[in-house]
Design an enzyme around this catalytic site. Sequence first.
Site, PDB file in Angstrom:
ATOM      1  N   CYS A  12      78.657  74.436 -82.908  1.00  0.00           N
ATOM      2  CA  CYS A  12      78.751  75.774 -82.079  1.00  0.00           C
ATOM      3  C   CYS A  12      80.207  75.965 -81.663  1.00  0.00           C
ATOM      4  CB  CYS A  12      77.801  75.169 -80.890  1.00  0.00           C
ATOM      5  SG  CYS A  12      78.616  74.046 -80.105  1.00  0.00           S
ATOM      6  N   HIS A  74      82.396  68.093 -72.800  1.00  0.00           N
ATOM      7  CA  HIS A  74      81.481  67.857 -71.619  1.00  0.00           C
ATOM      8  C   HIS A  74      82.095  68.123 -70.208  1.00  0.00           C
ATOM      9  CE1 HIS A  74      80.420  65.168 -74.826  1.00  0.00           C
ATOM     10  NE2 HIS A  74      79.353  66.117 -74.965  1.00  0.00           N
ATOM     11  N   GLU A 126      78.184  65.614 -68.987  1.00  0.00           N
ATOM     12  CA  GLU A 126      78.422  67.028 -68.429  1.00  0.00           C
ATOM     13  C   GLU A 126      77.795  66.975 -67.202  1.00  0.00           C
ATOM     14  OE1 GLU A 126      75.977  71.166 -69.177  1.00  0.00           O
ATOM     15  OE2 GLU A 126      76.454  69.963 -71.028  1.00  0.00           O
ATOM     16  N   THR A 164      74.012  72.461 -70.127  1.00  0.00           N
ATOM     17  CA  THR A 164      73.890  73.325 -71.110  1.00  0.00           C
ATOM     18  C   THR A 164      72.958  73.105 -72.269  1.00  0.00           C
ATOM     19  OG1 THR A 164      75.685  72.900 -71.920  1.00  0.00           O
ATOM     20  CG2 THR A 164      76.065  74.233 -70.429  1.00  0.00           C
TER      21      THR A 164
END
Length: 306
Positions: A12, A74, A126, A164
């Site tokens: 991503c 993160h 994260e 996320t």
Amino acid sequence: MQVILAKPRGFCAGVNRAISIVHQALERFAPPVYVLHEIVHNTHVLEELRQRGAVFVEELEEIPKGAVTVFSAHGVSRAVADQAAKLGLRTIDATCPLVSKVHRRIIRLVNQGYDVLVIGHKGHPEVEGTCGQVDGNVAVVSRVAEIDTLDVRDPERVGYVTQTTLSVDDTEELLKTLRRRFPHISEPERTDICYATTNRQAAVRQLCDEVELILVVGSKNSSNSNRLREVARLRQTPAYLIDDAGEIDPHWFAGIQRVGISAGASAPEHLVTGVIEWLKRQGPVTVAEMAGGEEHVSFHVPELEG
């Protein structure tokens, strides 16, 4: 055997950005460049960066004073950033911009007097980084069963953010329960679950209608990769999470004619190619990519000053 590739899959924009920052740091500064925690959760990416001179550590105290230090995609807590400054480290922040957006929201909610619920996996880097942005009333919620026992100061002043990389399906059930208990809960305008996580999970859902078994390429500690396997299994499609082709068990394919392949957001495409090559060595294989939307998201990679 027919192989269908999920689309989208693999890297991503946040992962691309984080890896690019480490590469740029290695080019700009003489190795070693230190990275606090894994830059992304993929064993192959980490090994490639180690070969170039990156050193991954779990504690800031392991890093020599003045050394170049990268914070992972993160994100980190304010306390960690402050400690790095006190230790005289030269820090570079590779936090994914979508994670940074969650950080800004939790800060805003706490400043407005809200108790904040962080929906995510306890202990995940994260989640720890997000909770560590504020000193207010914050609780991590991982399971529906935990919601009834939540202790908040004012049920009318509760908000939430999410990790996320969560499962869209699992999070929706949590949110339904939260809305029942806190009808006035403050919600983000758009989900905190990132576009890449959402798109990859949607592709695997579609893939389940077309194949008999799914291979998810990704490391065992990758949250988004684990969620892809769970999405398939929830739809009664056998699914296996593999780091690379070396972890494939030939017995999985007894009586199987249609296989789907996806990859987590931190898994490079060459690992998918390796899986396809392994399957081709077992017998005749046709490979097709499923219809799917293209991702055009990209994040700015900051120029590092020498």
